[in-house]
Design a protein around this motif. Structure first.
Motif, PDB file in Angstrom:
ATOM      1  N   PHE A 100     -14.996   0.866  14.576  1.00  0.00           N
ATOM      2  CA  PHE A 100     -13.846   0.040  14.921  1.00  0.00           C
ATOM      3  C   PHE A 100     -13.212  -0.550  13.678  1.00  0.00           C
ATOM      4  CE2 PHE A 100     -11.239  -2.476  17.512  1.00  0.00           C
ATOM      5  CZ  PHE A 100     -11.253  -3.774  17.052  1.00  0.00           C
ATOM      6  N   ASN A 101     -14.098  -1.038  12.836  1.00  0.00           N
ATOM      7  CA  ASN A 101     -13.648  -1.619  11.583  1.00  0.00           C
ATOM      8  C   ASN A 101     -12.824  -0.623  10.783  1.00  0.00           C
ATOM      9  OD1 ASN A 101     -13.441  -3.368   9.473  1.00  0.00           O
ATOM     10  ND2 ASN A 101     -15.529  -3.138   8.772  1.00  0.00           N
ATOM     11  N   LYS A 113     -11.391   2.091  11.767  1.00  0.00           N
ATOM     12  CA  LYS A 113     -10.194   2.660  12.368  1.00  0.00           C
ATOM     13  C   LYS A 113      -9.033   1.676  12.405  1.00  0.00           C
ATOM     14  CE  LYS A 113      -9.447   5.645  16.258  1.00  0.00           C
ATOM     15  NZ  LYS A 113      -9.788   5.839  17.647  1.00  0.00           N
ATOM     16  N   TYR A 114      -9.323   0.455  12.802  1.00  0.00           N
ATOM     17  CA  TYR A 114      -8.212  -0.460  13.024  1.00  0.00           C
ATOM     18  C   TYR A 114      -8.098  -1.545  11.988  1.00  0.00           C
ATOM     19  CZ  TYR A 114      -8.347   1.782  17.519  1.00  0.00           C
ATOM     20  OH  TYR A 114      -8.362   2.706  18.515  1.00  0.00           O
ATOM     21  N   ILE A 115      -9.212  -2.205  11.759  1.00  0.00           N
ATOM     22  CA  ILE A 115      -9.108  -3.427  10.976  1.00  0.00           C
ATOM     23  C   ILE A 115      -8.789  -3.133   9.523  1.00  0.00           C
ATOM     24  CG2 ILE A 115     -10.301  -5.500  10.311  1.00  0.00           C
ATOM     25  CD1 ILE A 115     -11.815  -5.434  12.794  1.00  0.00           C
ATOM     26  N   LYS A 116      -9.480  -2.173   8.994  1.00  0.00           N
ATOM     27  CA  LYS A 116      -9.262  -1.925   7.581  1.00  0.00           C
ATOM     28  C   LYS A 116      -7.829  -1.499   7.310  1.00  0.00           C
ATOM     29  CE  LYS A 116     -13.766  -0.995   5.683  1.00  0.00           C
ATOM     30  NZ  LYS A 116     -14.675  -0.044   5.082  1.00  0.00           N
ATOM     31  N   LYS A 117      -7.270  -0.797   8.258  1.00  0.00           N
ATOM     32  CA  LYS A 117      -5.895  -0.364   8.048  1.00  0.00           C
ATOM     33  C   LYS A 117      -4.952  -1.539   7.897  1.00  0.00           C
ATOM     34  CE  LYS A 117      -5.500   3.443  10.711  1.00  0.00           C
ATOM     35  NZ  LYS A 117      -4.934   4.405  11.658  1.00  0.00           N
ATOM     36  N   CYS A 118      -5.232  -2.595   8.649  1.00  0.00           N
ATOM     37  CA  CYS A 118      -4.327  -3.738   8.597  1.00  0.00           C
ATOM     38  C   CYS A 118      -4.554  -4.571   7.357  1.00  0.00           C
ATOM     39  CB  CYS A 118      -4.562  -4.663   9.791  1.00  0.00           C
ATOM     40  SG  CYS A 118      -4.269  -3.904  11.341  1.00  0.00           S
ATOM     41  N   TYR A 120      -8.117   1.715   1.974  1.00  0.00           N
ATOM     42  CA  TYR A 120      -8.924   1.523   3.169  1.00  0.00           C
ATOM     43  C   TYR A 120      -9.650   2.783   3.545  1.00  0.00           C
ATOM     44  CZ  TYR A 120      -5.404   3.890   6.045  1.00  0.00           C
ATOM     45  OH  TYR A 120      -4.552   4.788   6.597  1.00  0.00           O
TER      46      TYR A 120
END
Lengths: 794, 204
Positions: free
Chosen positions: A534-535, A537-542, A549
């Protein structure tokens, strides 16, 4: 030798204490004098402005009598507060310095004890001088200024993995253990107070329980201070330390609960239920607040690539605001701070520059160190300040009960916890955990916060708290180190992680996740894996800027290692055989994804034969020496002949070394040295070898004219000179002329792929960049560092 | 309880299995249920395709290696006994556990002198075997590269992988034979607290 050190150190300490004491008393004494002066004299203009129009003494005294113009006047009051603060900080820092000058003492007695003693001395001096001891451990000051840096430092550098692996144990100790301690101590104290003959029967149940809750919390500051020095193994460290951090929520709730209802005199079951709900809100709310601020900070850091200098500020300000926001709602500020630091760290570190990272690290360490020192000194001063109400029964019972309850609590809880742990806690571990439960300044500040009217026995409480703190810090703090050695408790392993460990740990993680999947079991690894995905896929991108990332953790780790090796290589002076056969040009490519032109990847460093090198060097040397005499007369900067000549040999040697170093370093450096024509470089160059610049230039043109334009950052001179140079060199060797790439390539001239010109350039740059290169190399970073140079250019 | 017993009776040689691996009856039953769930065609054996049907395993970078570990060389299927035996490697450290005969050769004689209990050792040996696909007792550079490639997927270039692999071998390789032997592997992991990794509580 050690004796002179000892003497010096002791003398220094005594002098410092005297100095501080006298200045502080002077300061305290002089302020009434100044204000008295105001009443009589014509006064200082500034004071009049501040006071405004109202104020009788001004009106009556404003008969302008002409006095001699005050050439020199003393106005202590004006700067009093900042001055005293600085004085205290200075005292703390000098004490810290002093203790490390006397190694024997710091080996026996932990620093915290020594600092408390210093505080006692200073307080004593102030009292001796007859002045009132300032209430230094004021709760506001403590909770808002002194505590946050320490907690932030702990939270930011919290080792997440061991913390999470042991979170169950830590929570058990923090929550259940603290509750047990509070009620045991409070309850039994009340029972003791009820005994006839102790004259304590006016102490009610609820104040006792309140006292119990204040004194039962293990203090993170004290634990950190003592455990830092004993280097105990990671598991025990994280257990005790984690407990000290997480019990804040419990303490806050219990404190408020008992404080509120001490007036009412009773606590109903409804209140208890509300208390439990409050606890959940306090702890989870604190964590949530911290996490929100952490994410904000991470998000902000994504955009700081153009303003690197203020990056550390974001880290600090967001964290502090998280703390303050949590405190505003009476949530657990400590947990907010920990959550903020832990959440923001992986993302911020991926975003900020290397230098900012170092800044953050050192600032945090600096602040937390000073804070810790100050806290202990203030504890000493506050002890002297009093007021005290000594009651033998109360105090001794407190101390004994705290010890007993801690031991029982730890043993009992471990018995339960071991049923769920894979790695059981041994008796030795239990002993250390119990013995390491130190109390500290938080307890004192909480006690200080109590309202005098509601709690007439406040002074007695304070005395007992101080005694308990002294007992734990002095007795337990001093003896824990020899006990650790005696019991042969496992110590901390100093070595850093190797890449092997990193790879194999990841491999094992994958393996165990796979096995869990085969068993169809949603276990520990499954959830960790899910969180990681999850980290990623989504969070690191932001939250992470640019392309980084996508960089897997392993690669980041590998790069860090290469960096470190590169730094070590440079600092050892070059010439070391490098292990990796393959130049990691590709690693550079990944770190500077935006800026690196593809041509760099094919960069090949030509290797000159030894003979060629020597030839070139000889030519240069002879030419440079020839022009030396001629140039002296033309120098704008008057040079004394001798230093120049003396420095010449060094210069040559350095040049030779630099050539060798450069050949190897150009493979590993990701930051080229600053372009040789920025004014900083020019200044540095000239400062060290003023004539070198002139000489080389002159030799290339063959005519001893010097036009040095120091002001222009990109002096075309240097580029032309290099062109000249390369032409010369090429001519000498009969090679064709090559074009020297211009300064447009912002990688710096060092990296140009010209072969013939390279050696000379290397020489010249090597010599010229001597001071600058070493400076730049000592702290390399990703190439967006180049932007940092812009502010320096006029 | 009744269902446990009835399930247990379905499994041949279950007593022997329990003693060999140290699993409790409850564990055996759970594993049997799982085995049956995976064995969609009810043949009593599992084939690689059955393992492949586990979605999450497909996402795992070393999933296929793990599957391969269940199948001894030459075997196409794995029955329940082998299934359980292999899973027994991942049980947490338990001093009462009997010695596992399938551990690699050089290890057996030195078990008593090791500071790790036998089963922790077992996890490392399983991991080593997963690295060492050609079973020559060493992790060669190529094998390491393969593992790195699968773990790091498509995110890095070949040269980076190579330099990492070089670095890794150079760090761990003490006898300079350009490969990592089991001893070296174990040594490089001695600082990592393996006990913490053994947290598949399910299998206790």
């Amino acid at each position: 030798m050690s004796l002179s050190f000892l003497e010096r150190g002791l003398l220094l300490l005594v002098m410092l204490i005297f100095l501080e004491g006298t200045v502080l008393t002077l300061g305290a004494a002089s302020s009434p004098d100044i204000s008295a002066q105001d009443n009589t004299g014509g006064g200082h203009d500034r004071r009049d402005d501040h006071r405004g129009i109202a104020g009788s003494h001004e009106q009556t005294n404003y008969t302008y009598t002409k006095k001699a113009f005050p050439v020199l006047s003393l106005d202590y009051h004006h700067i009093q507060v900042p001055f005293e603060i600085s004085l205290w900080v200075l005292l703390a820092s000098l004490m810290k310095l002093g203790f490390h000058l006397i190694p024997r003492l710091s080996g026996i007695v932990p620093e915290s004890c020594l600092l408390i003693v210093v505080g006692l001395l200073v307080g004593g001096l102030i009292k001796l001088a007859g002045e009132e001891v300032p209430p230094v451990l004021d709760s506001n000051l403590f909770f808002l200024c002194l505590l946050p840096p320490i907690i932030l430092d702990a939270g930011y550098f919290l080792p997440i993995r061991p913390f999470m692996e042991n979170i169950g144990t830590i929570l058990m100790f923090a929550v259940v253990g603290t509750l047990w301690n509070a009620f045991f101590v409070g309850g039994l104290l009340y029972a003791v107070c009820q005994i006839e003959g102790t004259y304590l029967s006016q102490v009610e149940l609820l104040p006792c329980l309140l006292f119990g809750s204040i004194i039962s919390a293990v203090d993170p500051v004290a634990v950190l201070a003592v455990f830092e020095e004993i280097h105990i193994n990671e598991l025990l460290h994280i257990l005790v330390f984690g407990e000290s951090l997480l019990n804040d929520a419990v303490t806050v709730v219990l404190y408020h609960l008992f404080e509120e209802y001490s007036g009412a005199g009773e606590v109903t079951p409804m209140d208890v239920v509300l208390g439990v709900i409050c606890f959940l809100i306090v702890s989870l709310g604190g964590i949530a607040v911290g996490a929100i601020y952490g994410i904000l900070a991470a998000f902000t850091s994504r955009f700081t690539s153009h303003t690197r200098v203020i990056e550390p500020l974001f880290v600090f300000v967001y964290s502090y605001m998280a703390y303050l926001s949590a405190e505003m709602f009476h949530l657990s500020g400590i947990m907010a701070l920990i959550a903020c630091g832990a959440v923001m760290r992986p993302y911020v570190e991926a975003n900020i520059s290397h230098k900012s990272h170092t800044t953050v690290k050192y600032f945090l360490k600096m602040w937390s160190s000073v804070s810790e020192t100050l806290i202990f000194i203030f504890l000493g001063v506050a002890t002297v300040a009093g007021p005290h109400a000594w009651n033998w029964t109360f105090v001794s019972v407190t101390v004994i009960l705290c010890l007993v309850s801690r031991v029982i609590g730890v043993v009992g809880l471990t018995f339960i916890i071991n049923k769920f742990r894979i790695v059981k806690l041994t008796t030795k571990d239990q002993f250390i955990v119990a013995y390491g439960g130190l109390r500290g300044a938080i307890a004192f500040s909480l006690g200080y916060l109590l309202n005098k009217d509601h709690f007439p026995m406040r002074t007695m409480f304070l005395t007992a708290i101080i005694t308990e703190i002294f007992f734990t810090v002095f007795v337990q703090g001093m003896t824990i180190k020899p006990l650790v050695d005696l019991l042969a408790v496992k110590k901390k392993q100093e070595a850093k992680r190797s890449i092997n460990e990193e790879i194999h740990t990841q491999f094992l993680d994958h393996l165990l996740t796979g096995i869990e999947d085969i068993c169809g079991h949603y276990g520990h690894h499954h959830w960790k894996d899910k969180l990681n995905r999850f980290n990623k896929k989504y969070i690191k991108k932001c939250l992470i800027a640019g392309e980084r990332y996508k960089e897997p953790q392993l690669i980041a780790f590998y790069h860090k290692m290469e960096f470190k090796q590169a730094i070590e290589l440079v600092e050892s002076g070059g010439g070391v055989k490098l292990p990796s056969a393959m130049p990691s040009q590709v690693s550079m490519q990944n770190i500077q994804p935006k800026k690196l032109p593809p041509a760099v990847a094919e960069r090949a460093l030509p290797q000159f034969t030894k003979g060629r090198e020597e030839e070139i060097r000889k030519i240069l040397r002879s030419n440079l020496q020839k022009t030396r005499q001629r140039l002296r007369s033309y120098n704008r900067h008057t040079l004394v002949a001798d230093p120049f000549e003396d420095g010449w040999n060094d210069f040559l040697l350095k040049k030779q070394r630099m050539i060798e170093l450069e050949k190897k370093m150009s493979n590993y450096l990701t930051v080229p040295a600053a372009p040789p024509d920025s004014p900083t470089m020019c200044r540095a160059r000239l400062a060290s070898d003023p004539n070198a610049f002139y000489n080389i230039k002159a030799s290339s043109e063959g005519v001893p004219t010097i036009q040095v334009d120091l002001a222009s950052p990109q002096s075309p001179d240097s580029v032309n000179m290099l062109n000249e140079f390369s032409k010369r060199g090429a001519k000498d060797q009969g090679l064709g002329q090559r074009e020297v790439a211009t300064r447009d390539e912002d990688q710096g001239l060092m990296m140009k792929p010209s072969s013939a010109g390279k050696e000379e350039k290397g020489e010249e740059e090597g010599g010229n960049k001597n001071p600058g290169l070493m400076r730049c190399l000592s702290d390399p970073g990703p190439s967006n560092e180049d932007e940092e140079d812009e502010p320096f250019l006029p | 309880m009744g269902s446990t017993n009835s399930t247990l009776s379905k499994i041949p040689n279950v007593e022997e299995l329990m003693q060999e691996t140290g699993f409790t009856p409850a564990h055996i039953v759970r594993l049997y249920d799982r085995f049956e769930a995976l064995d969609k065609e009810k043949t009593g054996h599992l084939r690689p395709q059955d393992f492949g049907a586990i979605n999450r395993l497909a996402m795992n970078p070393i999933g296929d290696r793990i599957i391969g570990a269940f199948f001894s060389p030459g075997q196409e299927t794995v029955d329940f006994h082998s299934f359980v035996r292999i899973l027994a490697h991942f049980r947490p450290a338990d001093k009462k556990r009997p010695k596992d005969p399938s551990m690699p050769e050089p290890v057996n004689s030195r078990t008593s002198k090791l500071k790790y209990p036998p089963l922790v050792f077992s996890l490392i040996s399983v991991a080593f075997q997963l690295y060492d696909q050609d079973k020559d007792g060493k992790i060669s550079r190529a094998e390491l590269l393969q593992v790195l490639r699968s773990m790091l997927e498509m995110q890095v270039t070949e040269e980076q992988l190579e330099s990492i692999a070089d670095r890794t071998i150079q760090e761990a390789d003490l006898d300079k034979d350009d490969a990592i032997s089991f001893e070296e592997f174990r040594k490089s992991l001695e600082k990592v607290n393996i006990d913490h990794k053994m947290s598949i509580r399910f299998l206790r």
